[in-house]
Motif scaffolding. Sequence first.
Motif, PDB file in Angstrom:
ATOM      1  N   GLU A 100       0.717  -1.207   0.077  1.00  0.00           N
ATOM      2  CA  GLU A 100       0.141   0.054  -0.434  1.00  0.00           C
ATOM      3  C   GLU A 100       0.873   1.227  -0.249  1.00  0.00           C
ATOM      4  OE1 GLU A 100      -3.175   1.889  -0.871  1.00  0.00           O
ATOM      5  OE2 GLU A 100      -3.339   0.095  -0.376  1.00  0.00           O
ATOM      6  N   CYS A 101       1.752   1.638   0.682  1.00  0.00           N
ATOM      7  CA  CYS A 101       2.779   2.289   0.995  1.00  0.00           C
ATOM      8  C   CYS A 101       3.680   2.294  -0.759  1.00  0.00           C
ATOM      9  CB  CYS A 101       3.787   2.110   2.295  1.00  0.00           C
ATOM     10  SG  CYS A 101       3.360   2.128   3.460  1.00  0.00           S
ATOM     11  N   PHE A 102       3.856   1.314  -1.106  1.00  0.00           N
ATOM     12  CA  PHE A 102       4.306   1.097  -2.246  1.00  0.00           C
ATOM     13  C   PHE A 102       3.366   1.895  -3.612  1.00  0.00           C
ATOM     14  CE2 PHE A 102       4.616  -0.667  -6.597  1.00  0.00           C
ATOM     15  CZ  PHE A 102       6.136  -0.368  -7.147  1.00  0.00           C
ATOM     16  N   MET A 161       3.406   5.996  -3.013  1.00  0.00           N
ATOM     17  CA  MET A 161       4.373   7.035  -3.814  1.00  0.00           C
ATOM     18  C   MET A 161       4.171   6.976  -4.976  1.00  0.00           C
ATOM     19  SD  MET A 161       8.324   5.286  -1.783  1.00  0.00           S
ATOM     20  CE  MET A 161       8.911   7.022  -2.493  1.00  0.00           C
ATOM     21  N   THR A 162       3.261   5.609  -5.699  1.00  0.00           N
ATOM     22  CA  THR A 162       3.254   5.779  -6.906  1.00  0.00           C
ATOM     23  C   THR A 162       2.158   7.367  -7.628  1.00  0.00           C
ATOM     24  OG1 THR A 162       1.799   3.671  -7.136  1.00  0.00           O
ATOM     25  CG2 THR A 162       3.944   3.782  -7.659  1.00  0.00           C
ATOM     26  N   HIS A 197       1.401   9.584  -5.893  1.00  0.00           N
ATOM     27  CA  HIS A 197       2.195  11.317  -5.892  1.00  0.00           C
ATOM     28  C   HIS A 197       3.322  11.014  -6.809  1.00  0.00           C
ATOM     29  CE1 HIS A 197      -0.017  10.338  -2.289  1.00  0.00           C
ATOM     30  NE2 HIS A 197      -0.034  11.940  -2.341  1.00  0.00           N
ATOM     31  N   GLU A 198       3.580  10.591  -7.563  1.00  0.00           N
ATOM     32  CA  GLU A 198       4.703  10.091  -8.872  1.00  0.00           C
ATOM     33  C   GLU A 198       5.964  10.159  -8.189  1.00  0.00           C
ATOM     34  OE1 GLU A 198       3.358  13.369 -10.898  1.00  0.00           O
ATOM     35  OE2 GLU A 198       1.906  12.849 -12.362  1.00  0.00           O
ATOM     36  N   GLN A 199       6.160   9.326  -7.047  1.00  0.00           N
ATOM     37  CA  GLN A 199       7.292   9.383  -7.314  1.00  0.00           C
ATOM     38  C   GLN A 199       7.656   7.613  -7.524  1.00  0.00           C
ATOM     39  OE1 GLN A 199       9.218  11.500  -4.466  1.00  0.00           O
ATOM     40  NE2 GLN A 199       7.600  12.621  -4.841  1.00  0.00           N
ATOM     41  N   TYR A 200       8.965   7.855  -7.977  1.00  0.00           N
ATOM     42  CA  TYR A 200       9.767   6.656  -8.407  1.00  0.00           C
ATOM     43  C   TYR A 200      10.648   5.709  -8.314  1.00  0.00           C
ATOM     44  CZ  TYR A 200       5.439   8.122 -11.501  1.00  0.00           C
ATOM     45  OH  TYR A 200       4.903   8.528 -12.204  1.00  0.00           O
ATOM     46  N   SER A 201      11.221   6.123  -7.081  1.00  0.00           N
ATOM     47  CA  SER A 201      12.432   5.836  -6.527  1.00  0.00           C
ATOM     48  C   SER A 201      12.450   5.454  -5.348  1.00  0.00           C
ATOM     49  CB  SER A 201      13.653   6.885  -6.993  1.00  0.00           C
ATOM     50  OG  SER A 201      13.720   7.934  -6.266  1.00  0.00           O
ATOM     51  N   CYS A 202      13.498   4.513  -5.307  1.00  0.00           N
ATOM     52  CA  CYS A 202      12.855   3.460  -3.506  1.00  0.00           C
ATOM     53  C   CYS A 202      13.726   5.385  -2.725  1.00  0.00           C
ATOM     54  CB  CYS A 202      14.550   2.529  -3.493  1.00  0.00           C
ATOM     55  SG  CYS A 202      14.606   2.415  -1.978  1.00  0.00           S
TER      56      CYS A 202
END
Length: 265
Positions: free
Chosen positions: A173-175, A178-179, A181-186
């Motif tokens: 769910e956290c993964f 992130m997507t 909110h357009e966050q694509y890096s670890c």
Amino acid sequence: MDNPHSGKLEYGCKHYRRRCKIRAPCCNEVFACRHCHNEIMNHWSSDNPHELVRHNVERVICAVCDTEQKVSQICVSCGVNMGEYFCGVCKFYDDDTTKGQFHCNDCGICRVGGGEKFFHCKKCGSCYSVELRGNHSCVENSMRHNCAVCNEYLFDSLLDTTVLRCGHTMHVECFREMTVHEQYSCPICSKAMFDMSKVWKQMDDEVAATIMPEDYRYMKVWILCNDCSATSEVFFHVIGLKCQTCGSYNTRKTATPTVNGEIAQ
């Protein structure tokens, strides 16, 4: 009572369906399960916050006849099965066997999903889907830390987890959050969580179509690539800074920009 399955799925809490309660050895109080104990003691008890160690439970109370007794699957008084699934190591009971519970000796705890669908990765120190056997980046004890997004401990979390391309782990769910909110890096190592080659190609086209002003056209910067860890000196561009080794734009500046070898003003 002649029927050991009497009361199945009729007792329990929001975490588990089971026909017993546990006496917590740490505080000698009775709770429906260890999660109920932890929620109450950590959120409502400011005097002595603590968590229950599942393996230390020694006594349970039958929910059908209210008899307190040593840990076992069958009630010594009424003969009811206190949990259709029972693990004597974890002192764990659950009537809902559709979860596919199994005990992993290497993890030292019970997990869900069906034992045949998982394998234990010795280096990562946890059970992963068989689809990841030989198909993931190993990170030592990757599950034995908190989720980088919500800060909950991952190893024995009740929530689904996922393994990223870099080998780090987080809640599913956290993964997804992130997507969204357009966050694509670890969030741990900054490596890309997806195959970004199509995005990098689009950025190549944007860079080619966007001519920098004269004052910035010959400005160079040193960068570190988050994906391949290579360093390179590249021309500065407002769209992005491309790694000269792997072609990724997932980079960061490591030195002050220069023009013809001199620090840019």
